[in-house]
Scaffold this motif. Structure first.
Motif, PDB file in Angstrom:
ATOM      1  N   VAL A   1       0.842  -1.197   0.000  1.00 56.55           N
ATOM      2  CA  VAL A   1       0.000   0.000   0.000  1.00 56.55           C
ATOM      3  C   VAL A   1       0.874   1.242   0.000  1.00 56.55           C
ATOM      4  O   VAL A   1       1.906   1.290   0.671  1.00 56.55           O
ATOM      5  N   VAL A   2       0.456   2.262  -0.757  1.00 55.35           N
ATOM      6  CA  VAL A   2       1.048   3.600  -0.680  1.00 55.35           C
ATOM      7  C   VAL A   2      -0.034   4.557  -0.199  1.00 55.35           C
ATOM      8  O   VAL A   2      -1.179   4.498  -0.668  1.00 55.35           O
ATOM      9  N   VAL A   3       0.330   5.428   0.732  1.00 56.75           N
ATOM     10  CA  VAL A   3      -0.598   6.416   1.281  1.00 56.75           C
ATOM     11  C   VAL A   3      -0.028   7.807   1.082  1.00 56.75           C
ATOM     12  O   VAL A   3       1.168   8.031   1.305  1.00 56.75           O
ATOM     13  N   CYS A   4      -0.876   8.749   0.663  1.00 55.42           N
ATOM     14  CA  CYS A   4      -0.482  10.162   0.779  1.00 55.42           C
ATOM     15  C   CYS A   4      -1.726  10.987   1.075  1.00 55.42           C
ATOM     16  O   CYS A   4      -2.781  10.792   0.478  1.00 55.42           O
ATOM     17  N   THR A   5      -1.628  11.872   2.055  1.00 51.13           N
ATOM     18  CA  THR A   5      -2.728  12.750   2.439  1.00 51.13           C
ATOM     19  C   THR A   5      -2.203  14.179   2.537  1.00 51.13           C
ATOM     20  O   THR A   5      -1.165  14.424   3.145  1.00 51.13           O
TER      21      THR A   5
END
Length: 243
Positions: free
Chosen positions: A140-144
């Protein structure tokens, strides 16, 4: 309307002249890089309180993408102070990337407060060039609140697809340009010229959902939600790997 925007922008330019001067002299960027983490540390406490239910909803199925070992390998791009850590599942292996080294001490604090995670490493790099992360190496890759400030959205999404394993997932939550002919849009247009200087490159008027739609994910789920700070937000889970 356009004349009103022009007049208000002119007034802001005059008020912000010292900042523009420091930026011209090459000093403002260094000041901002050192001070911005302190601002963000305070902002994210308030922001997480108001957006907690939305973040739990967004990250609620992360564990479904864990590999055969059962442990989720997660890469967070533009990790900042580690504000998302509390929403990740127990045992999750977390790698963080951010171009600002001044976030490291805040990350250490967040790691100490989130013992349910297995922290792997902090990489100082821009999301557009994550060469330190191997191809197909994360679930998984997350960016917020990140795509608003990157220099090249298309390139960062190409990097996301490169590091994701086949069938991996990209989780994304961003503030974006409001609908035209609204007060939100009006003030975004007024403030946008000076906003990047004050908030580390952040733009108020990006239509980031359009970039995601062109990125070539095999499955895309996109939802617009209203944020507590009167910004229009995109809340998105883009599911896919390398195409």
């Amino acid at each position: 309307m356009e004349l009103t925007i022009f007049i208000l922008r002119l007034a802001i330019y005059i008020l912000a002249f010292p900042i523009y001067l420091l930026n011209f002299l090459g000093l403002w960027s260094r000041i901002c890089k050192k001070c911005f983490p302190y601002f963000l540390a305070r902002f994210t406490v308030m922001y997480n309180e108001q957006m907690a239910s939305k973040k739990r909803e967004l990250f609620g199925n992360l564990q479904e993408f864990a590999g055969p070992s059962g442990k989720l390998s997660l890469l967070e791009v533009g990790c900042g102070t580690g504000a998302n850590f509390r929403f990740y599942p127990p045992g999750c292996r977390v790698t963080c990337i951010d171009p600002n080294p001044n976030f490291e001490k805040f990350l250490i604090k967040s790691i100490a407060e989130n013992r349910h995670l297995q922290f792997e490493r902090f990489v100082i790099a821009a999301g557009e060039n994550m060469y330190q992360v191997a191809d197909g190496s994360v679930d998984v890759v997350v960016c917020t609140l990140v795509l608003c400030s990157v220099k090249n959205q298309e390139q960062i999404l190409r990097e996301v697809c490169r590091v994701l394993r086949p069938g991996g997932a990209f989780y994304f939550m961003e503030h974006v340009a409001a609908e035209r002919s609204t007060w939100n849009s009006f003030w975004q247009q007024v403030l946008d010229p000076v906003w990047p200087l004050l908030f580390d490159g952040c733009s108020l008027t990006r239509e980031s959902w359009k970039t995601l739609e062109r990125a070539g994910f095999s499955k895309l789920k996109l939802q617009h939600i209203q944020a507590p700070l009167s910004w229009e937000m995109v809340h998105l889970a883009a599911v896919g790997g390398k195409q």
